[in-house]
Enzyme design. Structure first.
Site, mmCIF file in Angstrom:
data_model
loop_
_atom_site.group_PDB
_atom_site.id
_atom_site.type_symbol
_atom_site.label_atom_id
_atom_site.label_comp_id
_atom_site.label_asym_id
_atom_site.label_seq_id
_atom_site.Cartn_x
_atom_site.Cartn_y
_atom_site.Cartn_z
ATOM 1 N N CYS A 328 0.813 -1.215 0.000
ATOM 2 C CA CYS A 328 0.000 0.000 0.000
ATOM 3 C C CYS A 328 0.844 1.260 0.000
ATOM 4 O O CYS A 328 0.334 2.361 0.207
ATOM 5 C CB CYS A 328 -0.929 -0.003 1.208
ATOM 6 S SG CYS A 328 -2.115 -1.345 1.088
ATOM 7 N N ASP A 329 2.156 1.126 -0.205
ATOM 8 C CA ASP A 329 3.019 2.303 -0.268
ATOM 9 C C ASP A 329 2.937 2.910 -1.664
ATOM 10 O O ASP A 329 3.058 2.200 -2.662
ATOM 11 C CB ASP A 329 4.460 1.876 0.036
ATOM 12 C CG ASP A 329 5.350 3.061 0.322
ATOM 13 O OD1 ASP A 329 5.356 4.001 -0.510
ATOM 14 O OD2 ASP A 329 6.021 3.060 1.360
#
Ligand SMILES: *Cc1c(COP(=O)(O)O)cnc(C)c1O
Length: 380
Positions: A328-329
């Protein structure tokens, strides 16, 4: 937040082990790496080849290369030990990290390493104290021009500083062996060695005028792999370097070595991943893989290194896609500025292969960022 920080309930712990993913992994062909070693050695006759262990430290790769007569470039105690475990002799190692822990220099010296790189007066004194009587190469800076992954800012001094430093080394009881440099990784210009070889020759001349006897020129790494835009053949690099050496040193050529990493192991590896979703976002097709920046594809940052992409859906019509990783970066996007052309039929479950990904991947993988496992190696 407090909920996230609480220990995992037992059920969740069980889940962690449940869906063991078949991908991503790196298919590594050590025989192909050995062939690349032999080709590079043939392109550079008379030049010693020291494989840069940091590109991929897989033990069976190192052992196979050592058995084929390859020597090693190491940057830490663990890499030095890995090279020795692979069958190398301590005299086969160049310890090329220009800035080292004092304890690590001493440790390497006790292992029998006799060749270290420096690029500052402090580091020279450090090596003289921790590894007395050994040989040192002084690293000179290069522009990094022509390379996809420049190594130009962090290390390297001017040729004038190199002369001063190697004089200091001699006064401190070290052997002022010569000069090293790195023209930048995935260097696309076979003439990129000409300027630093010329600068090195001036350093050698100045030292000879002092009555010193430098004997070794380390031409570094930078030789290319087969990435998206291609690169000249290794023979073109051999010819470019040969011409540079002849012009700069004439008949008084020092011994030469190279430290290739990428050129030996990149083409021997394929990163195999699976499409987890294809999503249309604001008119752009996003393809999400189960491999990303944190599972070893760190060199896609700034889209510097562009792998060739093959998929199990190849053959039909293609269109531009953003390629993204599973975490999710927001940094976990491989190619967006310049999208990749992928089959329009590509869908969840399809296999995506990143070609020539054997270098700087498994060893760049995080230990498990966002809960995704590190990139595994599968020997083929
Ligand atoms: C990383 C590195 C290499 C290997 O570079 P490649 O571009 O992979 O060939 C060689 N020498 C030094 C000092 C390095 O840091």
């Amino acid at each position: 937040m407090s909920v996230l920080l609480a220990p995992l309930p037992r059920a969740a712990t069980a889940l962690v082990e449940a869906p063991s993913a078949p991908t991503p992994y790196l298919d590594l062909d050590v025989a192909a790496a050995t062939t690349r070693f032999r080709r590079l050695a043939a392109a550079l006759p008379g030049t010693g080849v020291h494989y840069a262990v940091k590109a991929n430290p897989d033990p069976s790769l190192l052992a196979t290369l050592a058995a084929a007569g390859c020597r090693f470039d190491v940057a830490s105690p663990v890499e030095a030990l890995a090279a020795l475990d692979a069958g190398a002799a301590p005299s086969d190692l160049v310890y090329s990290n220009p800035v080292k822990r004092r304890e690590d220099v001493g440790f390497a010296a006790r292992l029998g390493v006799r060749l270290f790189v420096v690029d500052s007066a402090d580091e020279t004194r450090k090596v003289a104290a921790a590894a007395p009587g050994t040989s040192v190469l002084c690293r000179i800076a290069t522009s990094g021009e022509g390379s996809d992954w420049a190594l130009s800012r962090k290390y390297g001094c001017s040729p004038d500083q190199a002369v001063t430093l190697l004089r200091t080394a001699a006064l401190a009881g070290l052997d002022p062996a010569g000069v090293c440099f790195h023209v930048g990784s995935q260097q696309r210009d076979p003439q990129a060695w000409a300027a630093p070889v010329e600068a090195a020759a001036r350093v050698f001349q100045a030292l000879h005028a002092d009555g010193l006897d430098p004997w070794l020129l380390d031409l570094g790494g930078g030789f290319p792999a087969h990435l998206e835009d291609g690169a000249p053949p290794l023979a073109a690099y051999g010819a470019g370097i040969e011409r540079a050496l002849r012009r700069a040193f004439g008949a008084h050529r020092p011994r030469t070595i190279v430290e290739p990493g990428r050129a030996i192991v990149a083409d021997a590896g394929t990163l195999v991943s699976t499409v987890i979703a294809v999503v249309e976002r604001r008119g752009t097709r996003w393809v999400y893989l189960d491999a990303g920046v944190f599972s070893g594809l760190v060199e896609t940052l700034d889209e510097a290194i562009r792998y060739r992409v093959r998929t199990s859906a190849d053959g039909g019509p293609v269109g531009p896609c953003v390629l993204a990783g599973p975490t999710c970066d927001s940094a976990d996007v491989l190619y967006e500025r310049v999208p990749v052309r992928l089959p329009l039929s590509l869908a969840e479950g399809d296999t995506v292969r990143l070609m020539s990904a054997g270098a700087y991947t498994t060893c760049y993988s995080t230990v498990g960022f966002n809960g995704f496992p590190p990139l595994r190696t599968r020997l083929v």
